[in-house]
Design an enzyme around this catalytic site. Structure first.
Site, mmCIF file in Angstrom:
data_model
loop_
_atom_site.group_PDB
_atom_site.id
_atom_site.type_symbol
_atom_site.label_atom_id
_atom_site.label_comp_id
_atom_site.label_asym_id
_atom_site.label_seq_id
_atom_site.Cartn_x
_atom_site.Cartn_y
_atom_site.Cartn_z
ATOM 1 N N LYS A 14 47.344 42.785 -16.109
ATOM 2 C CA LYS A 14 48.346 43.217 -15.013
ATOM 3 C C LYS A 14 48.795 42.345 -14.997
ATOM 4 O O LYS A 14 50.655 43.061 -15.538
ATOM 5 C CB LYS A 14 47.857 43.466 -13.439
ATOM 6 C CG LYS A 14 46.695 44.363 -12.859
ATOM 7 C CD LYS A 14 46.358 44.703 -11.536
ATOM 8 C CE LYS A 14 46.081 43.035 -10.679
ATOM 9 N NZ LYS A 14 44.166 43.193 -11.268
ATOM 10 N N ARG A 89 46.701 46.232 -1.775
ATOM 11 C CA ARG A 89 45.583 45.749 -2.326
ATOM 12 C C ARG A 89 44.419 46.478 -1.342
ATOM 13 O O ARG A 89 42.790 46.669 -1.486
ATOM 14 C CB ARG A 89 44.865 44.405 -2.124
ATOM 15 C CG ARG A 89 44.933 43.721 -3.601
ATOM 16 C CD ARG A 89 44.533 42.867 -4.099
ATOM 17 N NE ARG A 89 43.307 42.950 -5.201
ATOM 18 C CZ ARG A 89 44.272 41.117 -5.969
ATOM 19 N NH1 ARG A 89 45.630 40.962 -6.500
ATOM 20 N NH2 ARG A 89 43.586 40.397 -6.577
ATOM 21 N N ARG A 128 39.239 32.670 -19.550
ATOM 22 C CA ARG A 128 41.063 31.985 -18.620
ATOM 23 C C ARG A 128 40.554 31.217 -18.530
ATOM 24 O O ARG A 128 41.306 29.754 -18.459
ATOM 25 C CB ARG A 128 41.552 33.519 -18.616
ATOM 26 C CG ARG A 128 42.966 33.180 -18.182
ATOM 27 C CD ARG A 128 43.282 34.169 -16.886
ATOM 28 N NE ARG A 128 42.758 33.997 -15.543
ATOM 29 C CZ ARG A 128 43.027 34.909 -14.293
ATOM 30 N NH1 ARG A 128 44.298 36.061 -15.046
ATOM 31 N NH2 ARG A 128 42.595 35.786 -14.121
ATOM 32 N N ARG A 134 42.897 28.050 -12.799
ATOM 33 C CA ARG A 134 42.812 28.533 -11.016
ATOM 34 C C ARG A 134 41.668 28.903 -11.187
ATOM 35 O O ARG A 134 40.156 28.306 -11.672
ATOM 36 C CB ARG A 134 42.730 30.456 -12.097
ATOM 37 C CG ARG A 134 44.428 30.868 -11.765
ATOM 38 C CD ARG A 134 44.802 32.053 -12.093
ATOM 39 N NE ARG A 134 43.596 33.033 -11.841
ATOM 40 C CZ ARG A 134 43.920 34.118 -10.894
ATOM 41 N NH1 ARG A 134 44.707 35.382 -11.577
ATOM 42 N NH2 ARG A 134 43.375 35.414 -10.232
ATOM 43 N N ARG A 145 35.141 39.213 -6.687
ATOM 44 C CA ARG A 145 36.654 39.306 -6.543
ATOM 45 C C ARG A 145 36.072 40.747 -7.407
ATOM 46 O O ARG A 145 37.177 41.311 -6.574
ATOM 47 C CB ARG A 145 37.290 38.398 -8.123
ATOM 48 C CG ARG A 145 38.211 37.404 -7.174
ATOM 49 C CD ARG A 145 38.902 36.521 -8.540
ATOM 50 N NE ARG A 145 39.985 36.981 -8.374
ATOM 51 C CZ ARG A 145 40.054 36.576 -10.332
ATOM 52 N NH1 ARG A 145 39.500 35.389 -10.350
ATOM 53 N NH2 ARG A 145 41.223 37.162 -10.629
HETATM 54 P P1 AP5 Z 1 45.874 39.193 -16.924
HETATM 55 O O1 AP5 Z 1 46.539 39.670 -17.509
HETATM 56 O O2 AP5 Z 1 45.543 38.142 -16.227
HETATM 57 O O3 AP5 Z 1 44.745 40.702 -15.803
HETATM 58 P P2 AP5 Z 1 44.760 40.267 -13.868
HETATM 59 O O4 AP5 Z 1 44.966 41.870 -14.065
HETATM 60 O O5 AP5 Z 1 46.552 40.149 -13.914
HETATM 61 O O6 AP5 Z 1 44.352 39.657 -13.735
HETATM 62 P P3 AP5 Z 1 44.054 38.634 -12.550
HETATM 63 O O7 AP5 Z 1 42.878 37.617 -12.604
HETATM 64 O O8 AP5 Z 1 45.400 38.204 -11.972
HETATM 65 O O9 AP5 Z 1 43.637 39.856 -11.472
HETATM 66 P P4 AP5 Z 1 43.345 39.251 -9.441
HETATM 67 O O10 AP5 Z 1 43.518 41.187 -9.366
HETATM 68 O O11 AP5 Z 1 41.801 38.560 -9.490
HETATM 69 O O12 AP5 Z 1 43.821 38.105 -9.231
HETATM 70 P P5 AP5 Z 1 45.157 38.113 -8.200
HETATM 71 O O13 AP5 Z 1 46.623 36.779 -9.539
HETATM 72 O O14 AP5 Z 1 46.498 39.463 -7.891
HETATM 73 O O15 AP5 Z 1 44.772 39.085 -17.766
HETATM 74 C C1 AP5 Z 1 43.460 38.353 -17.007
HETATM 75 C C2 AP5 Z 1 43.029 37.576 -18.617
HETATM 76 O O16 AP5 Z 1 42.996 39.097 -19.763
HETATM 77 C C3 AP5 Z 1 44.196 36.739 -19.648
HETATM 78 O O17 AP5 Z 1 43.317 35.390 -19.910
HETATM 79 C C4 AP5 Z 1 44.692 37.461 -20.538
HETATM 80 O O18 AP5 Z 1 45.248 36.780 -21.474
HETATM 81 C C5 AP5 Z 1 43.726 38.927 -21.446
HETATM 82 N N1 AP5 Z 1 44.047 39.902 -21.463
HETATM 83 C C6 AP5 Z 1 44.825 41.239 -20.820
HETATM 84 N N2 AP5 Z 1 44.967 42.476 -21.640
HETATM 85 C C7 AP5 Z 1 43.775 41.640 -22.168
HETATM 86 C C8 AP5 Z 1 43.771 43.092 -23.534
HETATM 87 N N3 AP5 Z 1 44.685 43.868 -23.720
HETATM 88 N N4 AP5 Z 1 43.118 42.776 -24.741
HETATM 89 C C9 AP5 Z 1 42.721 40.523 -24.755
HETATM 90 N N5 AP5 Z 1 42.462 40.252 -23.203
HETATM 91 C C10 AP5 Z 1 44.216 40.974 -22.647
HETATM 92 O O19 AP5 Z 1 45.011 37.637 -7.296
HETATM 93 C C11 AP5 Z 1 44.344 36.345 -6.601
HETATM 94 C C12 AP5 Z 1 43.792 35.513 -5.176
HETATM 95 O O20 AP5 Z 1 45.414 36.589 -4.197
HETATM 96 C C13 AP5 Z 1 42.981 36.938 -4.808
HETATM 97 O O21 AP5 Z 1 41.142 37.249 -5.123
HETATM 98 C C14 AP5 Z 1 42.747 36.949 -3.230
HETATM 99 O O22 AP5 Z 1 42.680 35.956 -3.042
HETATM 100 C C15 AP5 Z 1 44.768 37.043 -3.732
HETATM 101 N N6 AP5 Z 1 45.642 38.712 -3.838
HETATM 102 C C16 AP5 Z 1 46.505 38.619 -4.688
HETATM 103 N N7 AP5 Z 1 47.129 39.810 -3.908
HETATM 104 C C17 AP5 Z 1 46.688 39.798 -2.827
HETATM 105 C C18 AP5 Z 1 46.731 40.819 -1.648
HETATM 106 N N8 AP5 Z 1 47.874 41.697 -1.882
HETATM 107 N N9 AP5 Z 1 46.374 40.985 -0.561
HETATM 108 C C19 AP5 Z 1 45.227 40.338 -0.644
HETATM 109 N N10 AP5 Z 1 44.899 38.485 -1.360
HETATM 110 C C20 AP5 Z 1 45.538 39.109 -2.337
HETATM 111 MG MG MG Z 2 47.631 38.384 -12.174
#
Ligand code: AP5
Ligand code: MG
Length: 194
Positions: A14, A89, A128, A134, A145
């Site tokens: 994402k 979410r 990552r 992180r 997660r």
């Molecule tokens: P990346 O692009 O970072 O993937 P992502 O989907 O953004 O993954 P996240 O870890 O950010 O998702 P998340 O939903 O758990 O975290 P968030 O920050 O929202 O890619 C991942 C890796 O893969 C990278 O190294 C990238 O380079 C690699 N990659 C990407 N595409 C690729 C490809 N095609 N091929 C190979 N490699 C690839 O949330 C974190 C925490 O915050 C949550 O757990 C929760 O506690 C809180 N939170 C955030 N939003 C909310 C909400 N709306 N409500 C409640 N709590 C929330």
């Molecule tokens: Mg992300």
């Protein structure tokens, strides 16, 4: 205005794809994960509260996240549109977002759902974690997660599917090929600016 939700499990790409999308289409990126990590790093009261949940791989309470999104949207009144990354979410968040946008005489136009096999998600996030700093990129928390995603976030796809807004996209190809697949859908609504 064009508003997109980039949907998918942790590690589905994402954040990576949002960066390309906002540049190509001149949209505003709103990532609740990035906003929360910023609050944590600044040791704000919101950040201190949110960290308790994030470190355990649990979702932060809805009211905290919804308040944060609302002020962020208000900050950018003349946006061409928004890319919501990691939000909504829960069903409660999805309903709150619809209300916020309705108030601004707009709506969510499209929800692109990145589909990646679970083993690939874990592999990406563990890799990552070796450099990201992180606190939630450890194998134990990654598993939590993903579990939280299936339990609370997956139902949001049904919410949007009922309105005919959900489009699944394979997210396990290269970053460039995945972007091409996402763009095909977005191009039906707006044209690239670069
Ligand atoms: P990346 O692009 O970072 O993937 P992502 O989907 O953004 O993954 P996240 O870890 O950010 O998702 P998340 O939903 O758990 O975290 P968030 O920050 O929202 O890619 C991942 C890796 O893969 C990278 O190294 C990238 O380079 C690699 N990659 C990407 N595409 C690729 C490809 N095609 N091929 C190979 N490699 C690839 O949330 C974190 C925490 O915050 C949550 O757990 C929760 O506690 C809180 N939170 C955030 N939003 C909310 C909400 N709306 N409500 C409640 N709590 C929330
Ligand atoms: Mg992300």
């Amino acid at each position: 205005m064009f508003n997109l939700v980039l949907f998918g499990p942790p590690g589905s790409g994402k954040g990576t794809q949002s960066e390309n999308i906002v540049t190509t289409y001149n949209l505003q990126h709103i990532s609740t994960g990035d906003l929360l990590r910023d609050e944590v790093s600044r040791h704000t009261p919101l950040g201190t509260e949110a960290r308790k949940y994030m470190d355990q791989g649990m979702l932060v309470p809805d009211e905290v996240v919804i308040g944060m999104i609302s002020s962020k949207i208000d900050d950018i009144p003349d946006a061409r549109g928004f890319v919501f990354d990691g939000f909504p979410r829960t069903r409660t968040q999805a309903e709150a977002l619809d209300k916020l946008l309705e108030f601004k005489h707009t709506k969510i136009h499209l929800v692109l759902s990145l589909e990646v096999p679970e083993q690939e998600l874990i592999k990406r996030l563990v890799t990552r974690g070796e450099t990201s700093g992180r606190s939630d990129d450890t194998e134990d928390v990654i598993t939590k997660r993903i579990k939280e995603y299936h339990l609370k976030t997956q139902p949001v796809a049904n919410y949007y599917n009922a309105y005919g807004k959900l489009e699944p996209v394979t997210g396990s190809h290269s970053i460039a090929d995945t972007f091409k697949a996402l763009s095909k859908h977005i191009n039906k609504y707006i044209l690239p600016v670069s």
